[in-house]
Design a protein around this motif. Structure first.
Motif, PDB file in Angstrom:
ATOM      1  N   PRO A   1     -53.887  18.058  17.800  1.00 36.96           N
ATOM      2  CA  PRO A   1     -55.472  17.284  18.538  1.00 36.96           C
ATOM      3  C   PRO A   1     -55.965  18.363  19.029  1.00 36.96           C
ATOM      4  N   VAL A   2     -57.412  18.473  18.827  1.00 37.31           N
ATOM      5  CA  VAL A   2     -58.337  19.645  19.550  1.00 37.31           C
ATOM      6  C   VAL A   2     -59.278  18.888  19.924  1.00 37.31           C
ATOM      7  N   VAL A   3     -59.850  19.547  21.066  1.00 34.36           N
ATOM      8  CA  VAL A   3     -61.049  19.146  22.198  1.00 34.36           C
ATOM      9  C   VAL A   3     -61.787  20.503  22.489  1.00 34.36           C
ATOM     10  N   GLU A   4     -63.178  20.323  22.195  1.00 40.17           N
ATOM     11  CA  GLU A   4     -63.935  21.419  22.468  1.00 40.17           C
ATOM     12  C   GLU A   4     -63.347  22.811  21.849  1.00 40.17           C
ATOM     13  N   GLY A   5     -62.759  22.524  20.575  1.00 45.31           N
ATOM     14  CA  GLY A   5     -62.149  23.781  19.946  1.00 45.31           C
ATOM     15  C   GLY A   5     -60.990  24.249  20.560  1.00 45.31           C
ATOM     16  N   GLN A   6     -60.345  23.741  21.479  1.00 41.31           N
ATOM     17  CA  GLN A   6     -59.320  24.125  21.900  1.00 41.31           C
ATOM     18  C   GLN A   6     -58.068  22.849  21.479  1.00 41.31           C
ATOM     19  N   PRO A   7     -56.794  23.596  21.218  1.00 40.35           N
ATOM     20  CA  PRO A   7     -55.702  22.401  20.588  1.00 40.35           C
ATOM     21  C   PRO A   7     -55.000  22.063  22.165  1.00 40.35           C
ATOM     22  N   TYR A   8     -54.469  20.817  22.145  1.00 43.94           N
ATOM     23  CA  TYR A   8     -53.767  20.313  23.309  1.00 43.94           C
ATOM     24  C   TYR A   8     -52.599  19.528  22.917  1.00 43.94           C
ATOM     25  N   SER A   9     -51.790  19.542  23.555  1.00 42.60           N
ATOM     26  CA  SER A   9     -50.534  18.764  23.040  1.00 42.60           C
ATOM     27  C   SER A   9     -50.218  17.451  23.772  1.00 42.60           C
ATOM     28  N   VAL A  10     -49.341  16.664  22.821  1.00 40.32           N
ATOM     29  CA  VAL A  10     -49.198  15.180  23.663  1.00 40.32           C
ATOM     30  C   VAL A  10     -47.699  15.226  23.532  1.00 40.32           C
ATOM     31  N   GLU A  11     -47.204  14.955  24.696  1.00 39.95           N
ATOM     32  CA  GLU A  11     -45.658  14.852  24.903  1.00 39.95           C
ATOM     33  C   GLU A  11     -45.202  13.481  25.740  1.00 39.95           C
ATOM     34  N   ARG A  12     -44.108  13.159  25.408  1.00 36.58           N
ATOM     35  CA  ARG A  12     -43.549  12.158  26.080  1.00 36.58           C
ATOM     36  C   ARG A  12     -42.533  12.374  27.214  1.00 36.58           C
ATOM     37  N   ARG A  13     -42.484  12.014  28.240  1.00 36.67           N
ATOM     38  CA  ARG A  13     -41.898  12.377  29.410  1.00 36.67           C
ATOM     39  C   ARG A  13     -41.434  11.013  30.216  1.00 36.67           C
ATOM     40  N   VAL A  14     -40.324  11.002  30.938  1.00 34.73           N
ATOM     41  CA  VAL A  14     -40.027  10.165  31.856  1.00 34.73           C
ATOM     42  C   VAL A  14     -40.090  10.831  33.127  1.00 34.73           C
ATOM     43  N   LEU A  15     -41.051  10.405  33.796  1.00 39.51           N
ATOM     44  CA  LEU A  15     -41.341  10.972  35.265  1.00 39.51           C
ATOM     45  C   LEU A  15     -40.642   9.967  36.414  1.00 39.51           C
ATOM     46  N   ALA A  16     -39.728  10.472  36.858  1.00 35.21           N
ATOM     47  CA  ALA A  16     -39.300   9.661  37.883  1.00 35.21           C
ATOM     48  C   ALA A  16     -39.022   8.221  37.580  1.00 35.21           C
ATOM     49  N   GLY A  17     -38.422   7.838  36.412  1.00 35.22           N
ATOM     50  CA  GLY A  17     -37.840   6.828  35.742  1.00 35.22           C
ATOM     51  C   GLY A  17     -39.117   6.022  35.242  1.00 35.22           C
ATOM     52  N   VAL A  18     -40.476   6.542  35.040  1.00 35.77           N
ATOM     53  CA  VAL A  18     -41.699   5.908  34.547  1.00 35.77           C
ATOM     54  C   VAL A  18     -41.983   6.761  33.196  1.00 35.77           C
ATOM     55  N   PRO A  19     -41.893   5.767  32.158  1.00 39.33           N
ATOM     56  CA  PRO A  19     -42.418   6.278  30.793  1.00 39.33           C
ATOM     57  C   PRO A  19     -43.685   6.709  30.883  1.00 39.33           C
TER      58      PRO A  19
END
Length: 271
Positions: A14-32
Motif C-alpha cells: 500500500p502506497v499513499v502520496e508516494g510513501q509505502p505504509y504497512s497494515v498489521e493485525r494487533r490485539v491491543l488490550a484484548g481488542v482486535p
C-alpha cells in the motif's frame, strides 16, 4: 529490519502520496485491531483511533485514512465491542438500539486500556479519535472522559441521544451521564470537528447537527476558545463518510502537527 526503496518504483505494498505504509493485525488490550502505520524506521508522531459505525467492523475503515501515515501517524482501527470479531460477546435480549448503546458503553469503558496498549506499541505522542455514526457517539464521549485525546472528529453522528427504545437501567445511566447536548461544556478541553451529511436519512440535519453544533458552539465560546470548534455539512451526501468529509477530517487532524499543514486550511462552514 528497515528497508530503503526507490521512490520512482517503490515496494508493491500500500502506497499513499508516494510513501509505502504497512497494515498489521494487533490485539491491543484484548481488542482486535488493524493498524495502518508508517514504514519501519519512521518516527510516529501521533496515534489516531478510528471507530466504525453500528453493524460494521474495523475492516470497513481500512484504507480510509492512510494519508495520515504519510505524516507519521499510526492509524488504529479497532472492532468496537459486540462488533466484528467480537459479535459473540453480545448478551441476549437486547433490542436494536440497546445493542448499539451497549457497544458504545463497553467501548468507552475499555478505551483507556486500549490507549495504554497503543501508546506502548507506537509511542506516547498525541492521541486523536475519529468516529463515524455510532463511532461518533464513542468519539464525543472520549473527548470528555479521556484526557489523552487532544483532537476529536465526530462524523455523520449526533449529540442528541434521545433513545426511547433504550430501557435498560445501565444504558439509561450512560446516556444521561454523557449526552453531548447536555454536557457539551465538559467537552471543550481539546479541538473538535463535527461533520454531518445534508442528505443523511439517519441523522436529519435540523434534528441532530443543528442542536449538537449549537451546544458545542456555545460551550466553546463560553470557554473562550470558539475557534477550537469546527463544523461542516456536505451537500448531497447521505449516511456515509464522503471523500471531502474524509479529506477535511485529515486536514483538521494534521493541523495539530507543527509544519504539517497550514493553519487556515482546515475544515469549516458548509460544503
Amino acid at each position: 529490519m528497515t528497508r530503503t526503496f526507490n521512490p520512482l518504483d517503490p515496494h508493491a505494498t500500500p502506497v499513499v502520496e508516494g510513501q509505502p505504509y504497512s497494515v498489521e493485525r494487533r490485539v491491543l488490550a484484548g481488542v482486535p485491531c488493524l493498524v495502518e502505520r508508517p514504514p519501519e524506521g519512521t518516527v510516529i508522531r501521533a496515534v489516531c483511533v478510528v471507530y466504525h459505525g453500528a453493524w460494521a467492523s474495523k475492516e470497513g475503515k481500512l484504507g480510509v485514512y492512510p494519508a495520515l501515515t504519510a505524516r507519521g501517524v499510526a492509524v488504529i482501527l479497532p472492532d468496537s465491542a459486540l462488533h466484528g470479531e467480537r459479535q459473540g460477546d453480545t448478551p441476549p435480549g437486547l433490542n436494536a438500539r440497546e445493542y448499539v448503546w451497549e457497544s458504545v458503553r463497553r467501548t468507552v469503558a475499555e478505551a483507556p486500556a486500549l490507549l495504554d496498549a497503543a501508546q506502548g506499541a507506537y509511542g506516547a505522542g498525541p492521541v486523536w479519535v475519529v468516529g463515524s455514526s455510532m463511532g461518533g457517539y464513542i468519539a464525543l464521549t472520549l473527548a470528555r472522559t479521556e484526557p489523552r485525546v487532544t483532537r476529536t472528529a465526530a462524523l455523520i453522528t449526533s449529540g442528541v441521544w434521545n433513545e426511547p427504545e433504550v430501557r435498560r437501567a445501565e444504558l439509561q445511566t450512560f446516556l444521561n451521564a454523557h449526552r453531548p447536548v447536555e454536557h457539551a461544556a465538559a467537552g471543550t478541553r481539546a479541538p473538535l470537528f463535527l461533520a454531518s451529511a445534508e442528505a443523511d436519512p439517519v441523522f436529519p440535519l435540523e434534528l441532530h447537527h443543528a442542536p449538537t453544533a449549537g451546544a458545542y458552539r456555545a460551550a466553546y465560546a463560553a470557554a473562550g476558545t470558539p475557534g477550537a470548534f469546527q463544523e461542516a455539512t456536505y451537500a448531497g451526501v447521505g449516511h456515509y463518510t464522503s471523500r471531502r468529509m474524509r479529506d477535511d477530517t485529515v486536514r483538521f487532524l494534521l493541523s495539530a502537527l507543527p509544519g504539517a499543514i497550514p493553519a487556515d486550511s482546515g475544515p469549516g462552514g458548509h460544503g
